[in-house]
Design a protein around this motif. Structure first.
Motif, PDB file in Angstrom:
ATOM      1  N   ILE B  81       4.708  -7.186 -10.898  1.00 17.70           N
ATOM      2  CA  ILE B  81       4.077  -6.820  -9.628  1.00 17.70           C
ATOM      3  C   ILE B  81       5.147  -6.149  -8.774  1.00 17.70           C
ATOM      4  CG2 ILE B  81       4.588  -9.099  -8.663  1.00 17.70           C
ATOM      5  CD1 ILE B  81       2.062  -8.917  -6.990  1.00 17.70           C
ATOM      6  N   ASP B  82       4.773  -5.167  -7.970  1.00 15.12           N
ATOM      7  CA  ASP B  82       5.778  -4.563  -7.100  1.00 15.12           C
ATOM      8  C   ASP B  82       6.005  -5.451  -5.879  1.00 15.12           C
ATOM      9  OD1 ASP B  82       4.260  -3.383  -4.646  1.00 15.12           O
ATOM     10  OD2 ASP B  82       3.097  -2.673  -6.351  1.00 15.12           O
ATOM     11  N   LEU B  83       7.182  -5.288  -5.293  1.00 12.97           N
ATOM     12  CA  LEU B  83       7.563  -6.202  -4.217  1.00 12.97           C
ATOM     13  C   LEU B  83       6.715  -6.033  -2.966  1.00 12.97           C
ATOM     14  CD1 LEU B  83      11.466  -6.498  -4.359  1.00 12.97           C
ATOM     15  CD2 LEU B  83       9.733  -8.161  -5.032  1.00 12.97           C
ATOM     16  N   THR B  84       6.180  -4.858  -2.733  1.00 10.64           N
ATOM     17  CA  THR B  84       5.337  -4.663  -1.548  1.00 10.64           C
ATOM     18  C   THR B  84       4.059  -5.481  -1.649  1.00 10.64           C
ATOM     19  OG1 THR B  84       6.210  -2.455  -1.161  1.00 10.64           O
ATOM     20  CG2 THR B  84       4.086  -2.957  -0.175  1.00 10.64           C
ATOM     21  N   LEU B  85       3.415  -5.407  -2.783  1.00 10.54           N
ATOM     22  CA  LEU B  85       2.184  -6.184  -2.953  1.00 10.54           C
ATOM     23  C   LEU B  85       2.480  -7.681  -2.925  1.00 10.54           C
ATOM     24  CD1 LEU B  85      -0.871  -6.073  -3.432  1.00 10.54           C
ATOM     25  CD2 LEU B  85      -0.427  -6.027  -5.882  1.00 10.54           C
ATOM     26  N   LEU B  86       3.595  -8.063  -3.535  1.00 13.66           N
ATOM     27  CA  LEU B  86       3.973  -9.478  -3.523  1.00 13.66           C
ATOM     28  C   LEU B  86       4.204  -9.962  -2.093  1.00 13.66           C
ATOM     29  CD1 LEU B  86       4.659 -11.938  -5.346  1.00 13.66           C
ATOM     30  CD2 LEU B  86       7.040 -11.211  -5.216  1.00 13.66           C
ATOM     31  N   ARG B  87       4.934  -9.176  -1.304  1.00 17.89           N
ATOM     32  CA  ARG B  87       5.225  -9.561   0.081  1.00 17.89           C
ATOM     33  C   ARG B  87       3.937  -9.630   0.912  1.00 17.89           C
ATOM     34  NH1 ARG B  87       7.776  -4.915   2.440  1.00 17.89           N
ATOM     35  NH2 ARG B  87       5.605  -4.346   2.785  1.00 17.89           N
ATOM     36  N   ASP B  88       3.063  -8.652   0.725  1.00 15.94           N
ATOM     37  CA  ASP B  88       1.860  -8.579   1.562  1.00 15.94           C
ATOM     38  C   ASP B  88       0.815  -9.621   1.208  1.00 15.94           C
ATOM     39  OD1 ASP B  88       3.061  -6.454   2.749  1.00 15.94           O
ATOM     40  OD2 ASP B  88       1.719  -4.921   1.910  1.00 15.94           O
ATOM     41  N   PRO B 164      14.355  -1.650   1.061  1.00 16.88           N
ATOM     42  CA  PRO B 164      14.710  -2.631   2.090  1.00 16.88           C
ATOM     43  C   PRO B 164      15.023  -4.014   1.534  1.00 16.88           C
ATOM     44  CG  PRO B 164      12.793  -1.360   2.772  1.00 16.88           C
ATOM     45  CD  PRO B 164      13.085  -0.960   1.359  1.00 16.88           C
ATOM     46  N   SER B 165      14.241  -4.485   0.594  1.00 15.35           N
ATOM     47  CA  SER B 165      14.479  -5.842   0.075  1.00 15.35           C
ATOM     48  C   SER B 165      15.806  -5.935  -0.661  1.00 15.35           C
ATOM     49  CB  SER B 165      13.348  -6.265  -0.875  1.00 15.35           C
ATOM     50  OG  SER B 165      12.160  -6.459  -0.157  1.00 15.35           O
ATOM     51  N   LEU B 166      16.181  -4.846  -1.294  1.00 10.40           N
ATOM     52  CA  LEU B 166      17.436  -4.835  -2.035  1.00 10.40           C
ATOM     53  C   LEU B 166      18.622  -4.818  -1.069  1.00 10.40           C
ATOM     54  CD1 LEU B 166      17.894  -4.812  -5.085  1.00 10.40           C
ATOM     55  CD2 LEU B 166      18.110  -2.331  -4.969  1.00 10.40           C
ATOM     56  N   ALA B 167      18.535  -3.964  -0.058  1.00  5.15           N
ATOM     57  CA  ALA B 167      19.632  -3.842   0.905  1.00  5.15           C
ATOM     58  C   ALA B 167      19.808  -5.117   1.730  1.00  5.15           C
ATOM     59  CB  ALA B 167      19.374  -2.651   1.825  1.00  5.15           C
TER      60      ALA B 167
END
Lengths: 178, 232
Positions: B81-88, B164-167
């Motif tokens: 899953i991509d991190l954007t969908l996971l976060r949202d 952003p999540s990586l940085a």
């Protein structure tokens, strides 16, 4: 809810293995009209008693599948003037995804919810039926309805949560608070 | 033979790098096929493997019914899953120690992105494979906008502006180890990797530009990472 506009139909599936795909698990159907009406019918695995189709999946995938109806509905509402179907396609592109369903033609004036239930039965392979409990049911004229119930077979504990969400275009802000 | 499939829907409509799902009829392996910028996708995958950062394997091949070569990026994990969908949609899971740890372990992507000048850096381009028993792994996808390295030496290296999540979750020791691996790649190794690209995707001039750019930028990464505070 009567349909008199162009209607897009989509099915929602879960693919347990992206590397070696198996037969996907069909979870539900979505109908969106050009006038902004929408119906989302589906089943979600229950976390504490996952159905056999979800026995081997990770906690993340299970949690996502256990809440996909509300999650996708939020995306539809957040799409606003954007094409909601395109938004769903862009966001849901991993194990759980949306695919178009062709061959479902709504005659002018037909009942979108009834059509959605027929489409669900064809797509998922079992009738759409929410038994007994209807805690949030409103009158048939309601602009937004969201109801659900757990279902089981042969006396076993509930393994699926069956849900139905529908709205009329005039109820966007109301639906967002549901 | 790779064939179009609807068993995986990784394509994004309306993006410059739009592609489609494919499946190898022999092995059953699935992938995401893109024609545009195919050589960039392939080169990024090869370089990533050499320096130990996670990028899904890319093969160059034909897809049934198409004469062109495609970059076929293979699925990362059986569940991802991509991190954007996971976060949202699963915020608690996104904020869990396990996911944060997986993001930190992917810190080597920062110097890698700096090296190959990746431009389109967002959380949607970070994929977390979730099929381990809580041991998640994060990989980078989509290198359509990368490797635009100006001659003769690839130009100045900039710190990546994301994802952003990586940085926000940097493991400095992993950044340092990755910088060292990039710096220790020999000129001949880099030239060999670039030279392996098919001529129909990159002619000699393009290969020269890419190899010289990668070699020229290789020694400029450390200072950028240090300036960012991403190294010990």
């Amino acid at each position: 809810m009567k349909s008199s506009a162009r209607t897009i139909w989509a099915g929602i599936e879960f693919q347990p293995d992206l590397q070696k795909p198996r037969k996907p698990v069909r979870l539900g159907v979505l109908s969106l009209t050009s006038s902004g009406d929408g119906v989302l019918l589906g089943r979600q695995p229950i976390l504490d008693n996952r159905p056999p189709e979800f026995q081997d999946v990770s906690a993340v995938s299970l949690e996502l599948a256990a809440s996909w109806i509300d999650s996708m509905w939020k995306d539809i509402l957040e799409a606003r003037k954007e094409n909601a179907f395109s938004r769903l396609n862009e966001r849901w592109r991993w194990n759980l995804y949306v695919r178009p369903i062709r061959g479902t033609n709504a005659a002018e004036g037909s009942d979108l919810l009834a059509l959605a239930k027929q489409t669900y039965e064809r797509f998922v392979g079992e009738p759409f039926h929410i038994p007994v409990r209807r805690p949030h049911r409103r009158s048939h004229r309601a602009v937004h309805r969201h109801r659900h119930a757990g279902v089981s077979a042969h006396g076993l504990p509930d393994a699926w949560l069956i849900s139905e969400i529908m709205k009329r275009s005039s109820a966007l802000s109301l639906a967002a608070g549901a | 033979m790779w064939k179009k499939t609807d068993k995986w829907k990784p394509g994004r409509l309306g993006t410059a790098s739009a592609g489609f799902g494919v499946q190898d009829s022999g092995s059953g392996t699935t992938g995401f096929a893109k024609r545009q910028f195919a050589h960039r996708e392939k080169l990024a995958s090869e370089l990533a493997e050499r320096v130990g950062v996670a990028v899904p394997k890319v093969v160059l091949d034909h897809v049934e019914g198409n004469a062109d070569l495609y970059a076929i990026s293979q699925a990362y994990g059986k569940e991802s899953i991509d991190l954007t969908l996971l976060r949202d949609r699963l915020a608690d899971r996104f904020n869990s120690a396990e996911v944060k740890d997986a993001i930190k372990k992917a810190s080597g992507l920062l110097p890698f992105h700096a090296w190959i000048a990746t431009q389109d850096l967002k959380d949607e381009h970070l994929v977390v494979a979730t099929d381990g028993t809580g041991a998640y792994t994060v990989a980078a996808i989509d290198f359509a906008y990368s490797l635009d390295l100006p001659p003769p030496d690839g130009g100045p290296v900039q710190a990546p502006a994301g994802p952003p999540s990586l940085a926000a979750n940097v493991d400095k020791s992993i950044v340092e180890a990755t910088v060292q691996r990039i710096e220790s790649l020999a000129d001949d190794d880099i030239r060999a990797i670039v030279q392996a690209l098919p001529a129909e995707l990159a002619d000699d001039n393009e290969k020269g530009r890419l190899a010289n750019g990668l070699i020229g930028r290789r020694a400029k990464i450390r200072a950028v990472m240090q300036n960012q505070g991403w190294m010990p």
